[in-house]
Design a protein around this motif. Structure first.
Motif, PDB file in Angstrom:
ATOM      1  N   SER A  85       0.829  -1.203   0.000  1.00 50.36           N
ATOM      2  CA  SER A  85       0.000   0.000   0.000  1.00 50.36           C
ATOM      3  C   SER A  85       0.863   1.253   0.000  1.00 50.36           C
ATOM      4  O   SER A  85       0.520   2.252  -0.647  1.00 50.36           O
ATOM      5  N   LEU A 145      -7.320   0.485   0.848  1.00 50.60           N
ATOM      6  CA  LEU A 145      -6.999   1.867   1.206  1.00 50.60           C
ATOM      7  C   LEU A 145      -8.239   2.755   1.142  1.00 50.60           C
ATOM      8  O   LEU A 145      -8.387   3.688   1.936  1.00 50.60           O
ATOM      9  N   TYR A 182      -7.808   6.577   2.440  1.00 56.04           N
ATOM     10  CA  TYR A 182      -6.519   7.104   1.977  1.00 56.04           C
ATOM     11  C   TYR A 182      -6.510   7.337   0.463  1.00 56.04           C
ATOM     12  O   TYR A 182      -5.684   8.091  -0.029  1.00 56.04           O
TER      13      TYR A 182
END
Length: 232
Positions: free
Chosen positions: A104, A145, A152
């Protein structure tokens, strides 16, 4: 319950400035691409922030501005300053602060440095940081995410003429449609000076090939070897 002190620990962080995001992205990038010079000096960090390639947008910032961004990142524990060198050196702490795996971090880094991209573009551009098996694995990490609270990354609406949706990080706040460059705009645009340089390089290589071909013909003639010029 046993807690592993080395496990990633997510913390809530404020919205980053564009320069803070660039500094963070450069630190992660250079950790992988030039590990011998990592952690980075301020000079090396400035060069990475102002780099003209693989950056969207291209920035022109001073070391003083970068130091201000570093101070902001230090307050969030996202950047740390080493104490074992006479020259200050800086390193990131993204994994622990954001509480996400290295895969990530690789995707976030590419988004921080290059702006909105499709999953396929991310897989290609993140290869220096992590070799994703396929596009599906990239999408799986992006979905994770996007499901964070707060998220994010976000999947952007498909723009006219685009075949695939692009993704963008949210570390620097919400994404405005007017701020989104067209897909591939950062890498596909060639300045006139670069075009002329490419033409000059092409001519140089063509001349070199011609000289080598003449040398081969000369050597073959001296050795009495018949050659088919159409294959050269």
């Amino acid at each position: 319950m046993n807690v592993n002190p080395d496990a990633p620990q997510r913390r809530a962080i404020r919205t980053l400035t564009a320069l803070e995001g660039r500094v963070l992205g450069v630190l992660v990038e250079k950790q992988h691409t030039v590990p011998d010079t990592y952690p980075l000096t301020l000079n090396a960090l400035a060069a990475g922030c102002n780099q003209k390639t693989a950056r969207a947008p291209v920035m022109s910032v001073t070391e003083a501005e970068i130091l201000t961004a570093i101070d902001g990142l230090k307050s969030l524990s996202l950047v740390m300053e080493g104490s074992s060198s006479r020259v200050p050196r800086f390193e990131h702490n993204m994994n622990r602060v954001l509480g996400v795996p290295s895969q990530s971090i690789a995707l976030l880094t590419v988004l921080l440095l290059r702006g909105p991209q499709t999953a396929a573009e991310l897989r290609l551009n993140a290869a220096r940081f992590h070799a994703f098996a396929d596009i599906s694995s990239v999408e799986a990490f992006l979905e994770e995410l996007a499901e964070k609270d707060p998220p994010y990354v976000v999947k952007l609406p498909r723009m006219p003429g685009e075949r695939e949706s692009r993704w963008m990080h949210l570390l620097c706040g919400e994404v405005a449609a007017a701020d989104m460059p067209q897909s591939g705009a950062a890498d596909d645009t060639i300045a006139p000076s670069e075009f002329e340089a490419l033409k000059a390089e092409q001519k140089r290589l063509a001349d070199q090939v011609a000289r080598l071909q003449a040398l081969v013909e000369q050597m073959a003639g001296e050795l009495g070897i018949a050659i088919d010029k159409s294959t050269l």
